[in-house]
Design an enzyme around this catalytic site. Sequence first.
Site, PDB file in Angstrom:
ATOM      1  N   ASN A  62     -50.835  15.932 -65.377  1.00 33.42           N
ATOM      2  CA  ASN A  62     -52.108  15.236 -65.316  1.00 33.42           C
ATOM      3  C   ASN A  62     -51.945  13.861 -64.691  1.00 33.42           C
ATOM      4  O   ASN A  62     -52.834  13.031 -64.740  1.00 33.42           O
ATOM      5  CB  ASN A  62     -52.660  15.104 -66.748  1.00 33.42           C
ATOM      6  CG  ASN A  62     -54.067  14.565 -66.757  1.00 33.42           C
ATOM      7  OD1 ASN A  62     -54.799  14.767 -65.802  1.00 33.42           O
ATOM      8  ND2 ASN A  62     -54.437  13.861 -67.811  1.00 33.42           N
ATOM      9  N   SER A  63     -50.754  13.613 -64.152  1.00 31.22           N
ATOM     10  CA  SER A  63     -50.508  12.283 -63.619  1.00 31.22           C
ATOM     11  C   SER A  63     -50.751  12.280 -62.126  1.00 31.22           C
ATOM     12  O   SER A  63     -51.012  13.292 -61.509  1.00 31.22           O
ATOM     13  CB  SER A  63     -49.063  11.891 -63.869  1.00 31.22           C
ATOM     14  OG  SER A  63     -48.246  12.495 -62.904  1.00 31.22           O
TER      15      SER A  63
ATOM     16  N   HIS B 186     -66.881  -5.004 -48.440  1.00 36.06           N
ATOM     17  CA  HIS B 186     -65.990  -3.985 -49.001  1.00 36.06           C
ATOM     18  C   HIS B 186     -64.762  -3.822 -48.114  1.00 36.06           C
ATOM     19  O   HIS B 186     -64.893  -3.603 -46.906  1.00 36.06           O
ATOM     20  CB  HIS B 186     -66.717  -2.635 -49.128  1.00 36.06           C
ATOM     21  CG  HIS B 186     -65.881  -1.603 -49.823  1.00 36.06           C
ATOM     22  ND1 HIS B 186     -65.636  -0.353 -49.302  1.00 36.06           N
ATOM     23  CD2 HIS B 186     -65.203  -1.653 -50.985  1.00 36.06           C
ATOM     24  CE1 HIS B 186     -64.863   0.331 -50.138  1.00 36.06           C
ATOM     25  NE2 HIS B 186     -64.568  -0.440 -51.162  1.00 36.06           N
TER      26      HIS B 186
ATOM     27  N   GLU C  37     -61.755  -1.438 -48.376  1.00 33.10           N
ATOM     28  CA  GLU C  37     -60.852  -0.397 -48.873  1.00 33.10           C
ATOM     29  C   GLU C  37     -59.603  -0.474 -47.990  1.00 33.10           C
ATOM     30  O   GLU C  37     -59.688  -0.287 -46.777  1.00 33.10           O
ATOM     31  CB  GLU C  37     -61.511   0.979 -48.785  1.00 33.10           C
ATOM     32  CG  GLU C  37     -60.587   2.146 -49.097  1.00 33.10           C
ATOM     33  CD  GLU C  37     -59.910   2.023 -50.458  1.00 33.10           C
ATOM     34  OE1 GLU C  37     -60.623   2.000 -51.468  1.00 33.10           O
ATOM     35  OE2 GLU C  37     -58.657   1.928 -50.499  1.00 33.10           O
TER      36      GLU C  37
ATOM     37  N   GLU D 222     -61.040  -3.339 -61.315  1.00 33.04           N
ATOM     38  CA  GLU D 222     -61.365  -2.047 -61.919  1.00 33.04           C
ATOM     39  C   GLU D 222     -60.175  -1.688 -62.815  1.00 33.04           C
ATOM     40  O   GLU D 222     -60.202  -1.939 -64.016  1.00 33.04           O
ATOM     41  CB  GLU D 222     -61.605  -0.997 -60.850  1.00 33.04           C
ATOM     42  CG  GLU D 222     -62.011   0.341 -61.413  1.00 33.04           C
ATOM     43  CD  GLU D 222     -61.865   1.445 -60.389  1.00 33.04           C
ATOM     44  OE1 GLU D 222     -60.831   1.501 -59.715  1.00 33.04           O
ATOM     45  OE2 GLU D 222     -62.784   2.271 -60.283  1.00 33.04           O
TER      46      GLU D 222
ATOM     47  N   GLU E 225     -67.136   5.764 -61.889  1.00 32.57           N
ATOM     48  CA  GLU E 225     -66.982   6.772 -60.832  1.00 32.57           C
ATOM     49  C   GLU E 225     -66.522   8.114 -61.405  1.00 32.57           C
ATOM     50  O   GLU E 225     -66.866   9.173 -60.873  1.00 32.57           O
ATOM     51  CB  GLU E 225     -66.009   6.281 -59.748  1.00 32.57           C
ATOM     52  CG  GLU E 225     -64.599   6.016 -60.243  1.00 32.57           C
ATOM     53  CD  GLU E 225     -63.691   5.397 -59.172  1.00 32.57           C
ATOM     54  OE1 GLU E 225     -64.203   4.964 -58.135  1.00 32.57           O
ATOM     55  OE2 GLU E 225     -62.474   5.352 -59.386  1.00 32.57           O
TER      56      GLU E 225
HETATM   57  C1  NOJ Z   1     -62.266   3.873 -55.464  1.00 35.09           C
HETATM   58  C2  NOJ Z   1     -63.121   2.797 -56.030  1.00 35.09           C
HETATM   59  O1  NOJ Z   1     -62.942   2.675 -57.413  1.00 35.09           O
HETATM   60  C3  NOJ Z   1     -64.560   3.092 -55.679  1.00 35.09           C
HETATM   61  O2  NOJ Z   1     -65.420   2.170 -56.302  1.00 35.09           O
HETATM   62  C4  NOJ Z   1     -64.702   3.064 -54.176  1.00 35.09           C
HETATM   63  O3  NOJ Z   1     -66.006   3.414 -53.848  1.00 35.09           O
HETATM   64  C5  NOJ Z   1     -63.741   4.047 -53.529  1.00 35.09           C
HETATM   65  N1  NOJ Z   1     -62.431   3.872 -54.016  1.00 35.09           N
HETATM   66  C6  NOJ Z   1     -63.716   3.878 -52.022  1.00 35.09           C
HETATM   67  O4  NOJ Z   1     -63.180   2.645 -51.693  1.00 35.09           O
HETATM   68 CA    CA Z   2     -61.002   3.533 -58.774  1.00 43.26          CA
END
Ligand code: NOJ
Ligand code: CA
Length: 727
Positions: free
Chosen positions: A221-222, A440, A442, A529, A535
């Site tokens: 589960n990891s 944002h 990412e 987070e 999510e």
């Molecule tokens: C994971 C993040 O927790 C989420 O909030 C974000 O939308 C996605 N990654 C894409 O960056």
């Molecule tokens: Ca996340």
Amino acid sequence: MKRLIPLLAAVLLAACSHPVAPPQPRAELASPDGALRMEFSLDEAGTPFYSLSRQGTAVLLPSRLGFALRGTVKAEQLAEDNAGRIIKSDAVPGIAFDCGFELAGTDTDAFDEVWEPVWGEESRIRNHYNELLVHLRQPDSGRLLDIRFRLFDDGLGFRYEFPGGQSLVHFVIQEELTEFAMADDCTAWWIPGDYDTQEYEYNRTLLSEVAEHFQDKMRGNSSQTPFSTSGVQTSLQMKTPDGLYVNIHEAALVDYPCMHLLVDGEKHSLRAWLTPDAEGWKGNLTAPCKTPWRTVQVAVSATDQLASRLVLNLNEPCALEDVSWIHPVKYMGVWWEMIAGAGSWAYTDAVGIHLDEFDYTAATPNGRHSANNARVRTYIDFAAEHGFDALLIEGWNIGWEEWANCNKDYVFDFQTPYPDFDIDALNAYAHKKGIRLVMHHETSSSIRNYERHLEAAYSLMNRYGYDAVKSGYVGDILPQGLHHYSQWMINHYQYCITEAARHHIMVNAHEAVRPTGLCRTYPNLIGNESAMGTEYQAFGGITPGHTAILPFTRLNGGPMDYTPGIFEQNLKDWCGNDSYVNSTIGGQLGLYVTMYSPLQMAADTPAHYSRFMDAFQFIKDVAVDWSESRYLYAEPMEYIVAARKAKGTGQWFCGGVTDGQARTFEIRLDFLEPGSYEATIYADAPDAHFKTNPQAYAITKQNVTPDSVIPVTMAPGGGFGISFRKL
Ligand code: NOJ
Ligand code: CA
């Protein structure tokens, strides 16, 4: 030949024997109220120990301190080598830095101050402790080690300090051997000691059951990265058989790997387990230097644990001279529709993209791109109409076609918008309406690429008026072999925070290391987070009760961007997603009070909120920065009820959440100042249930005074919110 001498000393040191005779006390320390006492001792082998008791009852039995060092090179040898590099050789065995010590002296001190956080659960925080500084010397090696203990009324903090001007200069940690020997087998709320994610549901077992539970439940589960099969993450919340709440975490994690804990179930003892680097080593240090604080909070009630500010107090005061640009944020986002699967981050469905060559303007759009001009404007309109500060937009920039799990180095440039996102016009439109757009970034964990673009990316934010960024670290870290919680990554997160401060940018980092109170020093770190957030309601659902453990564990080091506020639980009917949001509307409202953050999202879509405008009113009204907070009822992973007073307006709010069980609480309003108030109660309806009837709520109003008591019933998986208006 000369090099053999330190190697031989190392072998000898590693062979220190550990006698059976109990360690002899050398120094003591009491908390300011006298209830907690700690003892520092050395055994016959010169191994340092500490222990902790409360009102005469042991909390921690004598617990070992120290390190195994690796590849240690003496200063004089470094000079001889003339290379100025540390020699990293597997031929050097672990060098014992946990025995052979003698006490070179102790110092004591006391400290009492009140400081004012830039934002927080209260406007004034008392930092009150007694301190013991222990100086140790290893005569055989000439090495020095200091250990600084701070004892507060709510627990103990201690850290190792490596003084300068000694023979230990550049060194590598093979393992930190700090022990936390619990006096009894305790109930523990834990997630596995993964090096790359905290996104797990919590387990509740005895310490003695962790290993067995691991074998049964956690295997497979990891994430893809290795971790010990009996390691757990901090902040680790425990409860002793006597009903004491004990929490182990760390404070001020800077330039050092993140600490997990290895569980010895038989002895109900825990030991530090640092996150390795790509070669398996656990920290490259240069003296003078210090480790993060190791923290042991002790509380007689769960509500006292939630009110403890020990982790913040152990961090350094604010390092930023000008904080006028830092502010709490209530925001919406072009986000949930992508997470739930109703929209997409990517503009096309192309694959095999080389960012510097691909012509997006000539590509075929996939028709599902959420961050398009028309859609973003509808969100801006809605957020502005309902008094929000900001709007997050994900998927605005090129690169999302192959962002995750492709091991691409150059995956984003963090600057070029997709053709249907007019960054200039949308920012101008938002600003005209009093809304700031939230940037944002990412990174897809391609760290070199992010750092390469960071200055340009932050400058672009300055140019268009963005003052907050949500960053993200999904996927394996590039450079390969490093972990999200390795020392190298800790330094990366820190670099982003300080660079952002230089640009007057607030940071909310997802998937980064869990916080350790650094927001006191760098209050532009307004969120993280670093746990399973909302999510996961779209990735299979979250068990009710999860939000009643996070404030004890994940939030112990700083606020979480949990992203509450989902009003449409049935994702299947909305967008065909098989997952289900396991909560009621009442439960979602309660989170704005129980889950403290200066950054709060209303995560659902305008269309969904439009169907429940009377309940949405609570999200519009609730504050995000507080002058006072009271925890009224709590039990880890079961329920939390809190009341908070808004900074500035003085308005009180109350909220609660529960696990899968219905619960009724009597809310005594004695926190209110004298006077009459109108209380608006947003509660689960009598027939509400997170699975079968999540949208059933009842809004009632009643006139109250500080003598009033309001009984509130929370449905299974539910909760409530109350706002008070002075009459
Ligand atoms: C994971 C993040 O927790 C989420 O909030 C974000 O939308 C996605 N990654 C894409 O960056
Ligand atoms: Ca996340």
